[in-house]
Design a protein around this motif. Structure first.
Motif, PDB file in Angstrom:
ATOM      1  N   SER A 121       0.811  -1.232   0.000  1.00  0.00           N
ATOM      2  CA  SER A 121       0.000   0.000   0.000  1.00  0.00           C
ATOM      3  C   SER A 121       0.837   1.271   0.000  1.00  0.00           C
ATOM      4  CB  SER A 121      -0.959   0.002   1.201  1.00  0.00           C
ATOM      5  OG  SER A 121      -1.887  -1.051   1.104  1.00  0.00           O
ATOM      6  N   PRO A 122       1.627   1.492  -1.063  1.00  0.00           N
ATOM      7  CA  PRO A 122       2.417   2.731  -1.138  1.00  0.00           C
ATOM      8  C   PRO A 122       1.565   3.990  -1.128  1.00  0.00           C
ATOM      9  CG  PRO A 122       2.452   1.532  -3.234  1.00  0.00           C
ATOM     10  CD  PRO A 122       1.859   0.616  -2.223  1.00  0.00           C
ATOM     11  N   HIS A 123       0.291   3.875  -1.525  1.00  0.00           N
ATOM     12  CA  HIS A 123      -0.618   5.019  -1.566  1.00  0.00           C
ATOM     13  C   HIS A 123      -1.284   5.274  -0.226  1.00  0.00           C
ATOM     14  CE1 HIS A 123      -3.088   1.509  -1.749  1.00  0.00           C
ATOM     15  NE2 HIS A 123      -4.205   2.218  -1.651  1.00  0.00           N
ATOM     16  N   GLY A 124      -1.293   4.287   0.655  1.00  0.00           N
ATOM     17  CA  GLY A 124      -2.054   4.375   1.890  1.00  0.00           C
ATOM     18  C   GLY A 124      -1.454   5.358   2.881  1.00  0.00           C
ATOM     19  N   PRO A 125      -2.294   6.095   3.627  1.00  0.00           N
ATOM     20  CA  PRO A 125      -1.774   7.013   4.646  1.00  0.00           C
ATOM     21  C   PRO A 125      -0.937   6.267   5.678  1.00  0.00           C
ATOM     22  CG  PRO A 125      -4.131   7.380   4.268  1.00  0.00           C
ATOM     23  CD  PRO A 125      -3.780   6.113   3.562  1.00  0.00           C
ATOM     24  N   ARG A 126       0.132   6.886   6.119  1.00  0.00           N
ATOM     25  CA  ARG A 126       1.025   6.257   7.083  1.00  0.00           C
ATOM     26  C   ARG A 126       0.303   5.886   8.378  1.00  0.00           C
ATOM     27  NH1 ARG A 126       6.464   6.226   6.215  1.00  0.00           N
ATOM     28  NH2 ARG A 126       7.244   7.434   4.428  1.00  0.00           N
ATOM     29  N   GLU A 127      -0.618   6.750   8.801  1.00  0.00           N
ATOM     30  CA  GLU A 127      -1.289   6.495  10.065  1.00  0.00           C
ATOM     31  C   GLU A 127      -2.179   5.263  10.026  1.00  0.00           C
ATOM     32  OE1 GLU A 127      -3.601  10.058   8.210  1.00  0.00           O
ATOM     33  OE2 GLU A 127      -1.593   9.167   8.137  1.00  0.00           O
ATOM     34  N   TYR A 128      -2.451   4.752   8.826  1.00  0.00           N
ATOM     35  CA  TYR A 128      -3.256   3.540   8.702  1.00  0.00           C
ATOM     36  C   TYR A 128      -2.442   2.369   8.141  1.00  0.00           C
ATOM     37  CZ  TYR A 128      -7.036   6.801   9.567  1.00  0.00           C
ATOM     38  OH  TYR A 128      -7.845   7.758  10.138  1.00  0.00           O
ATOM     39  N   GLY A 129      -1.128   2.493   8.118  1.00  0.00           N
ATOM     40  CA  GLY A 129      -0.281   1.372   7.744  1.00  0.00           C
ATOM     41  C   GLY A 129       0.302   1.410   6.356  1.00  0.00           C
ATOM     42  N   GLY A 130       0.040   2.459   5.571  1.00  0.00           N
ATOM     43  CA  GLY A 130       0.603   2.553   4.220  1.00  0.00           C
ATOM     44  C   GLY A 130       1.945   3.259   4.214  1.00  0.00           C
TER      45      GLY A 130
END
Length: 407
Positions: A57-66
C-alpha cells in the motif's frame, strides 16, 4: 519541475522492481490467475509477501499502515509495481480499492476512517464503488441520469435500484454506493454516497458479466439494491454532494490507472525488444527491419510522452491543484497511446503474441477497456471541447483560461 528522482525514491523503485520480478512474475502462470478473474487466495498470498517485504500500500496514509507516498512518488512506484499484471493486486493498489482509500481519507469522518481504512490499507478486505448503471436504466457516462434512489426513513435511508459493471463485488466487504437522495418529504436532494455492507442480503448480485479483461478479483457484475437500509452515520460526505465528492476520487484515480498501465506497457515493450533482437527473418534480426524497428521506436516515444504527462499531472496534484484538465487529457492520452504500444508488441511477436506464452496476450485484453472506464475518451474530449467553447484555448503554462492571444 524537477525530474530527478530523490535517492530514497530511486532506491524504493529498484526494490519494487526486484520484488515484482523475483516474487510476483512467477505467479503469472498460477492456475488461480484465471482467464476472467484472479482468485482471492492468490491475491492474499501475494499481499502477504508484499507486506512482509515492507512494500504494501504505497498510496495508503502512514497512520493507517501505508507508505504515505505523494502522487509523484506514486507515479514512479506504481509503474514499477505494475511490471506484472498481478503487481497492482500484490501491492494493494488495484482499482477500486486504491481509489476508495483516497476517497475515504479525503471525505470520511474520523469514525469512518478508523473503522475502514486500517483493514483496506492492510489488504485484509476488498471494496466496491457502485456508481455505473445500465444504458436503459440510468447513469453511465452521464451521471446526471442516476436512477438508484435513497429515501430517508426513520434512522437512515433505504436504497433501491440497479447497477451495472460493478467491479470486485464478489468477496468484497465494503460497498460505496452512489444514489439520488430524497428526504422524508420526497424532495430530491441530489446524489449522495453511502457506506454499505457488501454482504447485506438486500444487495444482490444478479449476474456476472463475461468481459475481455481479467485483472479484477470478483470480476464485474450487474447488481440490485432491494430496500437496503443504511443508517445516517454511514453517509459518506455531505448529503446531496455525492458528485462533487466523487471527483475527489475520480480525478486522481484516472491518473493512477495511467501509472499502472505504464508499467504493463513497458513490460510488453521490453518483451518485444528482446524478441526482435534475437529473432531472424530474411537475413536480419527483426529489429534491423525498419517495419519492426520503427514500431519499437514509436513505443519509446509514446512511453516517454505518457510518463511526462503523468508526472506533470501528479506534480500538480501534489501542489494541491485539482488539475482537472491535466488528469482528463492524461487519461485520454495514456489510454490510447499505451494501448497502441501493447498492440504493436503483439504484432511484433506474431503468432506467439496471441498465445499465453508471454504476458502480452493478457495485457492486450486487459488494457482495451481502459479507453472506456473512468470516462470514455469521447466523454473527456466532449468536456474539453465544452470548456474550449466557453473559455477559449487553455494556457498550459499559466494554467488559466483564456490563452493569451499571440502578438
Amino acid at each position: 519541475m524537477d525530474f530527478e528522482l530523490p535517492q530514497e525514491l530511486a532506491t524504493l523503485r529498484q526494490r519494487v522492481l526486484e520484488f515484482v520480478t523475483d516474487k510476483i512474475v512467477p505467479f503469472e502462470n498460477d492456475p488461480r490467475n484465471g482467464v476472467y478473474t484472479v482468485e482471492d487466495s492468490l491475491r492474499e498470498e501475494m499481499v502477504a509477501l508484499t507486506r512482509a517485504a515492507g512494500l504494501l500500500s504505497p498510496h495508503g496514509p502512514r497512520e493507517y499502515g501505508g507508505l504515505g507516498l505523494d502522487h509523484r512518488s506514486m507515479a514512479v512506484v506504481f509503474e514499477a509495481a505494475s511490471w506484472s499484471p498481478l503487481g497492482p493486486l500484490a501491492f494493494n493498489i488495484q482499482a477500486p480499492d486504491e481509489g476508495n482509500v483516497n476517497l475515504l481519507h479525503q471525505v470520511a469522518t474520523p469514525e469512518q476512517k478508523a473503522r475502514w481504512l486500517p483493514d483496506i490499507v492492510a489488504g485484509r478486505i476488498r471494496t466496491v464503488f457502485s456508481m455505473t448503471e445500465t444504458a436503459t436504466d440510468g447513469a453511465g457516462s452521464d451521471p446526471s441520469l442516476l436512477q438508484t434512489q435513497a429515501r430517508e426513513v426513520n434512522g437512515g435511508y433505504v436504497i433501491s435500484g440497479r447497477k451495472y459493471m460493478i467491479s470486485a463485488a464478489i468477496g468484497a466487504t465494503l460497498n460505496i454506493v452512489m444514489a439520488r437522495t430524497f428526504d422524508v418529504a420526497g424532495r430530491d436532494l441530489g446524489a449522495t454516497m453511502f457506506l454499505t455492507d457488501a454482504g447485506d442480503p438486500a444487495f444482490k448480485i444478479d449476474r456476472m458479466l463475461e468481459t475481455i479483461d481479467s485483472n479484477t478479483p470478483g470480476g464485474h457484475a450487474e447488481v440490485t439494491f432491494d430496500g437496503l437500509f443504511v443508517p445516517h452515520e454511514d453517509v459518506l460526505g455531505q448529503v446531496g454532494q455525492g458528485f462533487r465528492n466523487a471527483q475527489v476520487r475520480l480525478g486522481p484515480a484516472r491518473l493512477t490507472h495511467c501509472m499502472r498501465w505504464l508499467g504493463q506497457a513497458a513490460r510488453c515493450h521490453a518483451i518485444a525488444v528482446a524478441h526482435a533482437g534475437r529473432r531472424h527473418s530474411f537475413g536480419k534480426t527483426l529489429i534491423e527491419h525498419q517495419g519492426v524497428g520503427f514500431m519499437l521506436a514509436d513505443n519509446e516515444i509514446d512511453l516517454h510522452v505518457c510518463r511526462l504527462a503523468v508526472w506533470q499531472a501528479a506534480w500538480l496534484l501534489d501542489r494541491g491543484d485539482y488539475a482537472r484538465n491535466e488528469t482528463s487529457m492524461t487519461k485520454v492520452l495514456c489510454s490510447e497511446l499505451l494501448g497502441r504500444i501493447v498492440d504493436r508488441c503483439l504484432q511484433i511477436l506474431g503468432s506467439i503474441g496471441i498465445t499465453r506464452d508471454t504476458v502480452i496476450e493478457r495485457i492486450y485484453r486487459d488494457i482495451r477497456p481502459f479507453r472506456i472506464y473512468d470516462g470514455p475518451s469521447e466523454v473527456h474530449r466532449h468536456a474539453l471541447a465544452q470548456r474550449l467553447a466557453a473559455h477559449g484555448p487553455f494556457d498550459a503554462v499559466t494554467r488559466c483560461y483564456p490563452m493569451p492571444a499571440p502578438r
